[in-house]
Design a protein around this motif. Structure first.
Motif, mmCIF file in Angstrom:
data_model
loop_
_atom_site.group_PDB
_atom_site.id
_atom_site.type_symbol
_atom_site.label_atom_id
_atom_site.label_comp_id
_atom_site.label_asym_id
_atom_site.label_seq_id
_atom_site.Cartn_x
_atom_site.Cartn_y
_atom_site.Cartn_z
ATOM 1 N N SER A 216 0.842 -1.197 0.000
ATOM 2 C CA SER A 216 0.000 0.000 0.000
ATOM 3 C C SER A 216 0.874 1.243 0.000
ATOM 4 N N ILE A 217 0.261 2.396 -0.333
ATOM 5 C CA ILE A 217 1.010 3.646 -0.335
ATOM 6 C C ILE A 217 1.526 3.953 1.067
ATOM 7 N N ARG A 218 0.788 3.576 2.085
ATOM 8 C CA ARG A 218 1.222 3.791 3.468
ATOM 9 C C ARG A 218 2.512 3.007 3.737
ATOM 10 N N GLU A 219 2.559 1.769 3.263
ATOM 11 C CA GLU A 219 3.736 0.938 3.477
ATOM 12 C C GLU A 219 4.922 1.412 2.647
ATOM 13 N N ILE A 220 4.647 1.801 1.410
ATOM 14 C CA ILE A 220 5.716 2.294 0.544
ATOM 15 C C ILE A 220 6.375 3.519 1.162
ATOM 16 N N ASN A 221 5.555 4.449 1.648
ATOM 17 C CA ASN A 221 6.105 5.679 2.207
ATOM 18 C C ASN A 221 6.829 5.442 3.527
ATOM 19 N N ALA A 222 6.405 4.428 4.265
ATOM 20 C CA ALA A 222 7.102 4.106 5.513
ATOM 21 C C ALA A 222 8.533 3.661 5.235
ATOM 22 N N VAL A 223 8.729 2.914 4.145
ATOM 23 C CA VAL A 223 10.085 2.495 3.777
ATOM 24 C C VAL A 223 10.865 3.673 3.204
ATOM 25 N N ARG A 224 10.213 4.445 2.333
ATOM 26 C CA ARG A 224 10.886 5.598 1.731
ATOM 27 C C ARG A 224 11.476 6.527 2.790
ATOM 28 N N ALA A 225 10.693 6.805 3.824
ATOM 29 C CA ALA A 225 11.120 7.773 4.829
ATOM 30 C C ALA A 225 12.407 7.349 5.517
ATOM 31 N N GLN A 226 12.627 6.039 5.650
ATOM 32 C CA GLN A 226 13.820 5.543 6.328
ATOM 33 C C GLN A 226 15.061 5.599 5.443
ATOM 34 N N LEU A 227 14.871 5.841 4.162
ATOM 35 C CA LEU A 227 15.996 5.859 3.225
ATOM 36 C C LEU A 227 16.270 7.257 2.702
ATOM 37 N N SER A 228 15.691 8.268 3.331
ATOM 38 C CA SER A 228 15.707 9.618 2.790
ATOM 39 C C SER A 228 16.385 10.613 3.718
ATOM 40 N N ALA A 229 16.988 11.641 3.112
ATOM 41 C CA ALA A 229 17.578 12.749 3.864
ATOM 42 C C ALA A 229 16.692 13.983 3.856
ATOM 43 N N ILE A 230 15.464 13.878 3.325
ATOM 44 C CA ILE A 230 14.555 15.024 3.303
ATOM 45 C C ILE A 230 13.187 14.679 3.872
ATOM 46 N N LYS A 231 12.809 13.396 3.839
ATOM 47 C CA LYS A 231 11.489 12.988 4.312
ATOM 48 C C LYS A 231 11.492 12.813 5.834
ATOM 49 N N GLY A 232 10.307 12.511 6.380
ATOM 50 C CA GLY A 232 10.220 12.281 7.811
ATOM 51 C C GLY A 232 10.554 13.493 8.656
ATOM 52 N N GLY A 233 10.275 14.698 8.123
ATOM 53 C CA GLY A 233 10.497 15.933 8.874
ATOM 54 C C GLY A 233 11.846 16.578 8.665
ATOM 55 N N GLU A 234 12.700 16.015 7.803
ATOM 56 C CA GLU A 234 14.047 16.566 7.640
ATOM 57 C C GLU A 234 14.038 17.923 6.937
ATOM 58 N N ALA B 105 1.930 12.803 7.993
ATOM 59 C CA ALA B 105 3.252 12.186 7.974
ATOM 60 C C ALA B 105 3.439 11.251 6.787
ATOM 61 N N LEU B 106 2.342 10.884 6.106
ATOM 62 C CA LEU B 106 2.435 9.970 4.966
ATOM 63 C C LEU B 106 2.309 10.675 3.626
ATOM 64 N N ILE B 107 1.747 11.875 3.603
ATOM 65 C CA ILE B 107 1.586 12.604 2.345
ATOM 66 C C ILE B 107 2.971 13.045 1.862
ATOM 67 N N ALA B 108 3.393 12.543 0.711
ATOM 68 C CA ALA B 108 4.752 12.778 0.194
ATOM 69 C C ALA B 108 5.814 12.330 1.191
ATOM 70 N N SER B 109 5.476 11.359 2.036
ATOM 71 C CA SER B 109 6.370 10.823 3.065
ATOM 72 C C SER B 109 6.772 11.863 4.108
ATOM 73 N N GLY B 110 5.950 12.914 4.263
ATOM 74 C CA GLY B 110 6.101 13.839 5.370
ATOM 75 C C GLY B 110 7.397 14.605 5.461
ATOM 76 N N PRO B 111 7.817 15.359 4.432
ATOM 77 C CA PRO B 111 9.074 16.114 4.560
ATOM 78 C C PRO B 111 9.034 17.198 5.633
ATOM 79 N N THR B 112 7.841 17.668 5.977
ATOM 80 C CA THR B 112 7.734 18.725 6.988
ATOM 81 C C THR B 112 7.041 18.246 8.260
ATOM 82 N N VAL B 113 6.842 16.942 8.381
ATOM 83 C CA VAL B 113 6.170 16.374 9.552
ATOM 84 C C VAL B 113 7.070 15.293 10.134
ATOM 85 N N PRO B 114 7.460 15.417 11.413
ATOM 86 C CA PRO B 114 8.344 14.396 11.997
ATOM 87 C C PRO B 114 7.790 12.995 11.809
ATOM 88 N N GLY B 115 8.637 12.089 11.349
ATOM 89 C CA GLY B 115 8.210 10.728 11.036
ATOM 90 C C GLY B 115 7.846 9.929 12.275
#
Length: 406
Positions: free
Chosen positions: A130-148, A172-182
């Protein structure tokens, strides 16, 4: 939608950043709403979704690839981070975030290459996650997502304006949450990787096994950040329900967060439609069944497959289950105008969809098995072609049910 959610323009400097399929249209709306503000910035959207000149030159619009990021996606992420660095507490950052931003602003975390992220995303997209699961993985591999992106903007205060494309509208899931702490962790990402049997490069596996903990993001001395949802799937469904009532139909909104395998969701929807027509449950015909959310298409590892997206596959599953039942029509499409990676937003189904398919030499069951729903509806001339809509509130589905005698 955007102007109604804006506060009065501030006296100081406004720095705009954004990512997503709606970001160019959002930038143009912000520019128009605050003509006298000291405003500048940059946003990134999907290829073909820009509005050249619409932001009067104050907000630069970049384009990049979707759904798999490319080198422009990485460059855009670096531009967004650079734009918000070095600000003061007197500055306001306005972040314009919408669906698609995960791929459009993709900066690999330390130790990873873009190729590592591309391989993971391709595997996730084919897995049925699901998109929720995809974004959860993306956020862990990113230097901008998850609030960065928010962290980089400190000490400035941030106002985030969101157009939601995810079931549940979690910021936190919309665009993997670049402005929302993961709120996801490397352990959760590892569990998802194991569940779907995803192949990982050594660098990605090392990242998920040994990711350093993310430190808390400091508050801005200028005051609290704000996150405002300006558009969401339920608003589109409610607008469609109003249109249905005006046309003399009874609408039923089945939900804005329907997920699952696309073809199976289509078969379930066919069963509901037949229940309406034959038994008047859960409501009598004439009626229109409305739903949103994001279903998935599981391609699996290896093997050839045809063309299509989750909406055309949903519709072909629905059509085969209806079996040509009279009095039932359907439309399904992605509200951004792009179903998966195709040039169609979706398609339509009529009582003659199967008969016309046979006349055109198409086998709906074979096309479903080959994930070739696009080709089926293309042969009938029933694809829904809108071009980029420059918004994105996920998928929209409508099933019109008339009495059987009609």
């Amino acid at each position: 939608m955007l102007a109604a959610h804006l506060p009065p323009p501030p006296d100081g400097r406004v720095v705009v950043v954004g990512a997503g399929k709606a970001s160019a249209a959002m930038a143009a709306a912000l520019d128009a709403a605050w003509p006298g503000a000291d405003l500048r910035g940059v946003v990134v959207t999907r290829d073909g979704h820009a509005l050249p000149g619409a932001a009067d030159g104050r907000i630069e619009v970049l384009e990049a690839a979707h759904p798999v990021p490319d080198a422009r996606s990485e460059a855009a992420a670096r531009r967004l981070l650079a734009t918000v660095r070095g600000l003061s507490a007197d500055d306001l950052v306005v972040a314009l975030i919408s669906g698609g931003g995960s791929a459009l602003a993709a900066l690999p975390a330390a130790g990873l290459r873009l190729e590592d992220k591309q391989a993971v995303i391709r595997a996730l997209l084919a897995s049925g996650a699901s998109i929720r699961e995809i974004n959860a993985v993306r956020a862990q591999l990113s230097a901008i997502k998850g609030g960065e992106l928010l962290r980089a903007a400190r000490p400035a205060r941030m106002l985030t304006l969101l157009v939601s494309d995810v079931p549940g509208d979690d910021p936190a899931l919309i665009a993997s949450g670049p402005t929302v702490p993961g709120r996801t962790s490397p352990a959760q990402a590892r569990e998802l990787v194991a569940r779907y049997g995803l192949p990982l490069s050594p660098a990605v596996r090392e990242r998920l096994d040994r990711a350093p903990p993310r430190l808390p993001i400091p508050d801005s001395p200028a005051g609290p950040d704000e996150v405002r949802l300006i558009a969401a799937p339920i608003l589109a469904l409610e607008a469609a329900a109003d249109a249905a009532r005006a046309a003399g139909l009874t609408p039923l909104i089945l939900g804005d967060a329907i997920e699952g395998e696309s073809r199976e969701a289509g078969r379930v929807m066919a069963g509901i439609a037949l229940g309406v027509q034959r038994h008047g449950h859960p409501l009598p015909a004439p009626a229109v069944l409305l739903s949103g959310g994001e279903t998935t298409v599981t391609l699996g590892a290896g093997g050839a497959h045809g063309r299509g997206g989750r909406n055309t596959e949903f519709l072909l599953g629905l059509a085969t289950a209806l079996g040509g039942a009279p009095g039932i029509w359907a439309l399904a499409g992605d509200t951004d105008g792009i179903d998966g990676t195709e040039d169609a937003a979706g398609a339509t189904v009529t009582p003659t969809t199967l008969a016309r398919g046979r006349a055109a030499g198409r086998d709906p069951h074979a096309d479903l098995a080959a994930h070739d729903s696009y080709s089926y509806f293309a042969a009938l001339g029933d694809l829904l072609m809108t071009g980029p809509t420059r918004t994105n509130v996920n998928d929209f589905r409508a099933v019109l049910v008339l009495p059987a005698e009609a």
